[in-house]
Motif scaffolding. Sequence first.
Motif, PDB file in Angstrom:
ATOM      1  N   GLN A 110       0.781  -1.257   0.040  1.00 35.85           N
ATOM      2  CA  GLN A 110      -0.077  -0.051   0.010  1.00 35.85           C
ATOM      3  C   GLN A 110       0.812   1.316  -0.001  1.00 35.85           C
ATOM      4  O   GLN A 110       0.587   2.271  -0.725  1.00 35.85           O
ATOM      5  CB  GLN A 110      -0.902   0.032   1.297  1.00 35.85           C
ATOM      6  CG  GLN A 110      -2.061  -1.049   0.910  1.00 35.85           C
ATOM      7  CD  GLN A 110      -2.736  -1.172   2.337  1.00 35.85           C
ATOM      8  OE1 GLN A 110      -2.368  -0.895   3.536  1.00 35.85           O
ATOM      9  NE2 GLN A 110      -3.960  -1.698   2.153  1.00 35.85           N
ATOM     10  N   SER A 111       1.865   1.209   0.718  1.00 40.02           N
ATOM     11  CA  SER A 111       2.800   2.325   0.791  1.00 40.02           C
ATOM     12  C   SER A 111       3.482   2.557  -0.470  1.00 40.02           C
ATOM     13  O   SER A 111       3.452   3.642  -0.989  1.00 40.02           O
ATOM     14  CB  SER A 111       3.996   2.152   2.092  1.00 40.02           C
ATOM     15  OG  SER A 111       4.931   3.271   1.881  1.00 40.02           O
ATOM     16  N   HIS A 112       3.942   1.529  -1.098  1.00 34.15           N
ATOM     17  CA  HIS A 112       4.554   1.415  -2.470  1.00 34.15           C
ATOM     18  C   HIS A 112       3.637   2.037  -3.423  1.00 34.15           C
ATOM     19  O   HIS A 112       4.213   2.899  -4.313  1.00 34.15           O
ATOM     20  CB  HIS A 112       5.061   0.139  -2.815  1.00 34.15           C
ATOM     21  CG  HIS A 112       5.964   0.171  -4.202  1.00 34.15           C
ATOM     22  ND1 HIS A 112       7.262   0.786  -4.272  1.00 34.15           N
ATOM     23  CD2 HIS A 112       5.590  -0.564  -5.224  1.00 34.15           C
ATOM     24  CE1 HIS A 112       7.484   0.582  -5.612  1.00 34.15           C
ATOM     25  NE2 HIS A 112       6.595  -0.015  -6.039  1.00 34.15           N
ATOM     26  N   LEU A 113       2.405   1.645  -3.666  1.00 35.50           N
ATOM     27  CA  LEU A 113       1.465   2.164  -4.314  1.00 35.50           C
ATOM     28  C   LEU A 113       1.256   3.599  -4.147  1.00 35.50           C
ATOM     29  O   LEU A 113       1.301   4.217  -5.320  1.00 35.50           O
ATOM     30  CB  LEU A 113       0.121   1.369  -4.122  1.00 35.50           C
ATOM     31  CG  LEU A 113      -0.926   1.759  -5.232  1.00 35.50           C
ATOM     32  CD1 LEU A 113      -0.544   1.404  -6.953  1.00 35.50           C
ATOM     33  CD2 LEU A 113      -2.294   0.639  -4.979  1.00 35.50           C
ATOM     34  N   GLY A 114       1.206   4.023  -3.095  1.00 33.42           N
ATOM     35  CA  GLY A 114       0.788   5.597  -2.678  1.00 33.42           C
ATOM     36  C   GLY A 114       2.105   6.397  -3.427  1.00 33.42           C
ATOM     37  O   GLY A 114       1.921   7.172  -3.790  1.00 33.42           O
ATOM     38  N   GLY A 115       3.491   5.856  -3.131  1.00 27.55           N
ATOM     39  CA  GLY A 115       4.603   6.390  -3.697  1.00 27.55           C
ATOM     40  C   GLY A 115       4.301   6.519  -5.353  1.00 27.55           C
ATOM     41  O   GLY A 115       4.817   7.564  -5.822  1.00 27.55           O
ATOM     42  N   LEU A 116       4.169   5.395  -5.813  1.00 28.37           N
ATOM     43  CA  LEU A 116       3.914   5.473  -7.345  1.00 28.37           C
ATOM     44  C   LEU A 116       2.843   6.470  -7.759  1.00 28.37           C
ATOM     45  O   LEU A 116       3.052   7.106  -8.925  1.00 28.37           O
ATOM     46  CB  LEU A 116       3.557   3.759  -7.651  1.00 28.37           C
ATOM     47  CG  LEU A 116       4.750   3.095  -7.730  1.00 28.37           C
ATOM     48  CD1 LEU A 116       4.250   1.633  -7.966  1.00 28.37           C
ATOM     49  CD2 LEU A 116       5.915   3.196  -8.609  1.00 28.37           C
ATOM     50  N   LEU A 117       1.665   6.447  -7.070  1.00 29.58           N
ATOM     51  CA  LEU A 117       0.715   7.610  -7.537  1.00 29.58           C
ATOM     52  C   LEU A 117       1.055   8.741  -7.457  1.00 29.58           C
ATOM     53  O   LEU A 117       0.716   9.695  -8.290  1.00 29.58           O
ATOM     54  CB  LEU A 117      -0.497   6.862  -6.600  1.00 29.58           C
ATOM     55  CG  LEU A 117      -1.281   5.736  -6.915  1.00 29.58           C
ATOM     56  CD1 LEU A 117      -2.352   5.387  -5.988  1.00 29.58           C
ATOM     57  CD2 LEU A 117      -1.733   5.689  -8.490  1.00 29.58           C
ATOM     58  N   ARG A 118       1.765   9.125  -6.206  1.00 32.49           N
ATOM     59  CA  ARG A 118       2.349  10.464  -6.120  1.00 32.49           C
ATOM     60  C   ARG A 118       3.300  10.881  -7.029  1.00 32.49           C
ATOM     61  O   ARG A 118       3.186  11.780  -7.967  1.00 32.49           O
ATOM     62  CB  ARG A 118       2.859  10.724  -4.619  1.00 32.49           C
ATOM     63  CG  ARG A 118       1.841  10.783  -3.682  1.00 32.49           C
ATOM     64  CD  ARG A 118       2.681  11.262  -2.402  1.00 32.49           C
ATOM     65  NE  ARG A 118       3.711  10.109  -1.807  1.00 32.49           N
ATOM     66  CZ  ARG A 118       3.170   9.001  -1.195  1.00 32.49           C
ATOM     67  NH1 ARG A 118       1.689   8.723  -0.725  1.00 32.49           N
ATOM     68  NH2 ARG A 118       3.926   7.968  -0.708  1.00 32.49           N
ATOM     69  N   GLU A 119       4.188   9.853  -7.510  1.00 33.78           N
ATOM     70  CA  GLU A 119       5.180  10.113  -8.746  1.00 33.78           C
ATOM     71  C   GLU A 119       4.469  10.300 -10.014  1.00 33.78           C
ATOM     72  O   GLU A 119       4.613  11.001 -10.815  1.00 33.78           O
ATOM     73  CB  GLU A 119       5.785   8.861  -8.782  1.00 33.78           C
ATOM     74  CG  GLU A 119       6.802   8.925 -10.034  1.00 33.78           C
ATOM     75  CD  GLU A 119       8.038   7.584 -10.298  1.00 33.78           C
ATOM     76  OE1 GLU A 119       8.429   7.509 -11.190  1.00 33.78           O
ATOM     77  OE2 GLU A 119       7.548   6.680  -9.404  1.00 33.78           O
ATOM     78  N   ARG A 120       3.351   9.579 -10.338  1.00 37.74           N
ATOM     79  CA  ARG A 120       2.353   9.742 -11.565  1.00 37.74           C
ATOM     80  C   ARG A 120       1.928  11.158 -11.418  1.00 37.74           C
ATOM     81  O   ARG A 120       1.844  11.894 -12.593  1.00 37.74           O
ATOM     82  CB  ARG A 120       1.359   8.689 -11.496  1.00 37.74           C
ATOM     83  CG  ARG A 120       0.565   8.944 -13.005  1.00 37.74           C
ATOM     84  CD  ARG A 120      -0.059   7.429 -13.285  1.00 37.74           C
ATOM     85  NE  ARG A 120      -0.732   7.583 -14.532  1.00 37.74           N
ATOM     86  CZ  ARG A 120       0.026   7.363 -15.482  1.00 37.74           C
ATOM     87  NH1 ARG A 120       1.214   6.770 -15.613  1.00 37.74           N
ATOM     88  NH2 ARG A 120      -0.464   7.160 -16.821  1.00 37.74           N
ATOM     89  N   GLU A 121       1.433  11.920 -10.496  1.00 36.62           N
ATOM     90  CA  GLU A 121       0.769  13.198 -10.509  1.00 36.62           C
ATOM     91  C   GLU A 121       1.960  14.151 -10.951  1.00 36.62           C
ATOM     92  O   GLU A 121       1.708  15.019 -11.879  1.00 36.62           O
ATOM     93  CB  GLU A 121       0.407  13.670  -9.144  1.00 36.62           C
ATOM     94  CG  GLU A 121      -1.009  12.729  -8.771  1.00 36.62           C
ATOM     95  CD  GLU A 121      -1.359  13.211  -7.437  1.00 36.62           C
ATOM     96  OE1 GLU A 121      -0.794  13.784  -6.668  1.00 36.62           O
ATOM     97  OE2 GLU A 121      -2.315  12.316  -6.758  1.00 36.62           O
TER      98      GLU A 121
END
Length: 72
Positions: free
Chosen positions: A25-36
């Motif tokens: 979940q933490s890794h996914l959150g980081g990837l989503l922030r990176e995408r933004e």
Amino acid sequence: MSAALPSPPAPSPRGRNPLPVEALQSHLGGLLREREELHGATSPLALERNRRQIVRTQWELTYALLDLHASG
């Protein structure tokens, strides 16, 4: 006629050392922030790489949640 041999068990879809749900979940959150951040000023290749990482992490998270709820 001989009996068919049983097929070997399928490898775990999560690999040998799967990450726990919280880490995924933490890794996914980081990837989503990176995408933004990537949306504004980056190449389509970087966005596609990020998209694939998100999909792979979501897939792993799905299996982690299934494992968690199947065993508990």
